[in-house]
Design a protein around this motif. Structure first.
Motif, PDB file in Angstrom:
ATOM      1  N   VAL A  80     -13.911 -47.545   9.004  1.00  0.00           N
ATOM      2  CA  VAL A  80     -14.297 -48.735   9.780  1.00  0.00           C
ATOM      3  C   VAL A  80     -13.453 -48.878  11.039  1.00  0.00           C
ATOM      4  CG1 VAL A  80     -15.142 -50.011   7.769  1.00  0.00           C
ATOM      5  CG2 VAL A  80     -12.747 -50.256   8.447  1.00  0.00           C
ATOM      6  N   ASN A  81     -12.329 -48.201  11.075  1.00  0.00           N
ATOM      7  CA  ASN A  81     -11.460 -48.285  12.256  1.00  0.00           C
ATOM      8  C   ASN A  81     -11.859 -47.312  13.367  1.00  0.00           C
ATOM      9  OD1 ASN A  81      -9.816 -50.308  11.121  1.00  0.00           O
ATOM     10  ND2 ASN A  81      -8.699 -48.760   9.947  1.00  0.00           N
ATOM     11  N   LEU A  82     -12.927 -46.541  13.127  1.00  0.00           N
ATOM     12  CA  LEU A  82     -13.429 -45.643  14.175  1.00  0.00           C
ATOM     13  C   LEU A  82     -14.207 -46.460  15.208  1.00  0.00           C
ATOM     14  CD1 LEU A  82     -14.798 -42.781  11.887  1.00  0.00           C
ATOM     15  CD2 LEU A  82     -12.968 -42.496  13.577  1.00  0.00           C
ATOM     16  N   LEU A  83     -14.032 -46.140  16.484  1.00  0.00           N
ATOM     17  CA  LEU A  83     -14.894 -46.721  17.510  1.00  0.00           C
ATOM     18  C   LEU A  83     -16.299 -46.166  17.289  1.00  0.00           C
ATOM     19  CD1 LEU A  83     -12.582 -46.278  20.650  1.00  0.00           C
ATOM     20  CD2 LEU A  83     -12.664 -48.168  18.981  1.00  0.00           C
ATOM     21  N   LEU A  84     -17.294 -46.851  17.864  1.00  0.00           N
ATOM     22  CA  LEU A  84     -18.688 -46.461  17.628  1.00  0.00           C
ATOM     23  C   LEU A  84     -18.933 -45.008  18.046  1.00  0.00           C
ATOM     24  CD1 LEU A  84     -21.074 -48.046  16.462  1.00  0.00           C
ATOM     25  CD2 LEU A  84     -21.913 -48.347  18.801  1.00  0.00           C
ATOM     26  N   GLU A  85     -18.436 -44.666  19.225  1.00  0.00           N
ATOM     27  CA  GLU A  85     -18.585 -43.297  19.747  1.00  0.00           C
ATOM     28  C   GLU A  85     -17.892 -42.287  18.833  1.00  0.00           C
ATOM     29  OE1 GLU A  85     -17.677 -41.076  24.043  1.00  0.00           O
ATOM     30  OE2 GLU A  85     -16.372 -42.658  23.280  1.00  0.00           O
ATOM     31  N   GLU A  86     -16.685 -42.675  18.383  1.00  0.00           N
ATOM     32  CA  GLU A  86     -15.912 -41.797  17.490  1.00  0.00           C
ATOM     33  C   GLU A  86     -16.635 -41.597  16.151  1.00  0.00           C
ATOM     34  OE1 GLU A  86     -11.311 -42.801  18.894  1.00  0.00           O
ATOM     35  OE2 GLU A  86     -12.251 -43.975  17.301  1.00  0.00           O
ATOM     36  N   ARG A  87     -17.248 -42.664  15.655  1.00  0.00           N
ATOM     37  CA  ARG A  87     -17.960 -42.565  14.377  1.00  0.00           C
ATOM     38  C   ARG A  87     -19.063 -41.516  14.470  1.00  0.00           C
ATOM     39  NH1 ARG A  87     -20.024 -40.935  11.097  1.00  0.00           N
ATOM     40  NH2 ARG A  87     -20.999 -41.709   9.179  1.00  0.00           N
ATOM     41  N   ALA A  88     -19.771 -41.496  15.610  1.00  0.00           N
ATOM     42  CA  ALA A  88     -20.834 -40.511  15.809  1.00  0.00           C
ATOM     43  C   ALA A  88     -20.250 -39.094  15.854  1.00  0.00           C
ATOM     44  CB  ALA A  88     -21.587 -40.819  17.098  1.00  0.00           C
ATOM     45  N   GLN A  89     -19.077 -38.988  16.484  1.00  0.00           N
ATOM     46  CA  GLN A  89     -18.442 -37.664  16.614  1.00  0.00           C
ATOM     47  C   GLN A  89     -17.836 -37.183  15.287  1.00  0.00           C
ATOM     48  OE1 GLN A  89     -15.484 -38.509  19.517  1.00  0.00           O
ATOM     49  NE2 GLN A  89     -16.891 -38.464  21.281  1.00  0.00           N
ATOM     50  N   ALA A  90     -17.461 -38.132  14.437  1.00  0.00           N
ATOM     51  CA  ALA A  90     -16.655 -37.784  13.267  1.00  0.00           C
ATOM     52  C   ALA A  90     -17.381 -36.872  12.281  1.00  0.00           C
ATOM     53  CB  ALA A  90     -16.187 -39.059  12.556  1.00  0.00           C
ATOM     54  N   SER A  91     -18.712 -36.873  12.373  1.00  0.00           N
ATOM     55  CA  SER A  91     -19.456 -35.970  11.489  1.00  0.00           C
ATOM     56  C   SER A  91     -19.131 -34.505  11.802  1.00  0.00           C
ATOM     57  CB  SER A  91     -20.961 -36.206  11.642  1.00  0.00           C
ATOM     58  OG  SER A  91     -21.364 -35.848  12.948  1.00  0.00           O
TER      59      SER A  91
END
Lengths: 289, 289
Positions: free
Chosen positions: B189-200
């Protein structure tokens, strides 16, 4: 008597016995059984449904200058003695079975070791505690039996069991003595005839200490002096140490109070003897525990 | 669900259950339960007669710079979640109950700790192994459940159980992933929105490594480079480490062979994520274990 050499087989057997609610008395040894061991076995026999004896000369508890390879071994004799004492299972693993690879974990004993005989054997009790952790997990005993002759070992095992919460009852077993009070030991045969006669003084000195404490003396130093003087004046032995500590914590005491141990080591010409008494010291009276 | 806070009461209850040949699944935690814990509880529920959950924030495994006192706690929520998962016994001791006095013994983990996240947390796994030794002796489980997300912890526990011969089956539980492959974590939940997309990309990089190994690549360095390049080129995250070791020994490898782990940590702006895959590498093929 069943002889088991494999850990897995032992654990399977024990789990089976435990599911039948059998109680298990355990006597861990390095073999070359003497009368002290047999006393432990007899007590375990009286108090449990099954008796397990382990024989394992544990390399981990030998220092670099202590010779693991020449430690005395006689498995045939041990096996006969175990049979006579009614042992149900002899657990007799090899070093390869107990330590198949470099261990990723070990037990450190951080209290109770830097006194008495432990002082001159760094790492010894770490090795004892590590192998006992393994043996306790393999044998899963209801009760484990240790002789009070090695009172420091009993103190270390008390700490191991209580601090790691092993579901095991520690049974410290009283020192067995000759008629004149000398603590039985396989080393006593190395006493010269004259020394053997004098050696009864060791227990007499401890008894004298107890009497003094019973009279109200609470100063450890005066008790140490009393014990040392008796041994020095009445034997050719050289006092290696006389020490007094709280028990089983093995902490120095300014005044005797609570459970205390008086422990000593005396060197004779060819053998060093140890002995001890553990006393419950109250405000009024001192009685052997 | 029964809540037990006393060691003695727990041991009495467990001995009673074991004499009825009940199997016990154990999930040790520090509480503040998340989906990973619930997965462990569900698996324990499926495989055992009884499920024991322990919640104990263990001071021994916190370093001086890690704040034991501010570690998140929410026992009421944890208790409700445990009830929902069908936990039979919640063991919830206080620090005083677990460490009533300075301990005379502790466990040292001398292998498997000086790599991955353990490198920056000296003493952490000694604390983990010591409290688990106590908890294993208190709960006496048939099976103990740990998540593979913390693969180093699983490796340390594997060593603890096998080297100390605990009569316990270790059950490592697979990482639970989001649909896009991101390992589930309360930290996501601490990922920024852009980071969340990248994290995959993190799991994709591990999958790409697996594919390369499947094609016959055996050089750890080329795999590490591949993983690092994918993450660096496709995310704003900073690679903290990508490491490859034998598993569970966690030893460096010149060539991939046998069971191996590829583990990594990636720092995003507000959160550091970890992930890993464990592979069985043969001469011909690589498949996820």
């Amino acid at each position: 008597m069943r002889v088991i050499t494999k850990i897995h087989e032992m654990q399977t057997e024990i789990k089976n016995l435990k599911s039948q609610s059998k109680t298990i008395g355990f006597v861990p040894t390095m073999g070359f059984l003497h009368e002290g061991h047999l006393t432990l076995l007899k007590k375990a026999r009286q108090e449990n449904d099954l008796v397990v004896l382990s024989i394992f000369v544990n390399p981990l508890q030998f220092g670099p200058s202590e010779d693991f390879s020449t430690y005395p071994r006689d498995i045939n004799r041990d096996q006969s003695l175990a049979e006579c004492e009614g042992v149900d299972i002899l657990f007799y693993p090899g070093v390869e079975e107990m330590y198949p690879q470099p261990s990723s974990v070990r037990v450190i004993v951080q209290e109770r070791t830097d006194v008495l005989c432990g002082k001159s054997r760094p790492g010894h009790f770490d090795g004892v505690a590590t192998v006992l952790t393994k043996l306790f997990n393999i044998v899963m005993p209801t009760r484990a039996y240790f002789g009070k002759k090695d009172a420091q070992q009993v103190a270390v095992v008390e700490g191991l069991i209580s601090d790691f919460n092993f579901p095991i009852e520690l049974i410290p077993v009283d020192i067995v003595r000759e008629e004149d009070g000398l603590a039985k030991s396989s080393r006593n045969v190395n006493l010269l005839l004259e020394e053997r006669a004098q050696a009864s003084t060791i227990f007499k000195s401890l008894t004298a200490a107890k009497t003094e404490i019973g009279k109200g003396v609470r100063d450890p130093n005066s008790i140490k002096t009393l014990v040392t003087d008796i041994i020095t004046s009445q034997t050719n032995g050289e006092v290696d140490y006389v020490e007094i500590y709280s028990y089983p914590q093995l902490k120095p005491l300014e005044n005797l109070d609570g459970t205390c141990i008086i422990a000593l080591a005396v060197k004779f010409s060819k053998v060093r003897l140890i002995d001890n008494i553990i006393l419950e010291v109250g405000l009024e009276i001192g009685g052997e525990k």
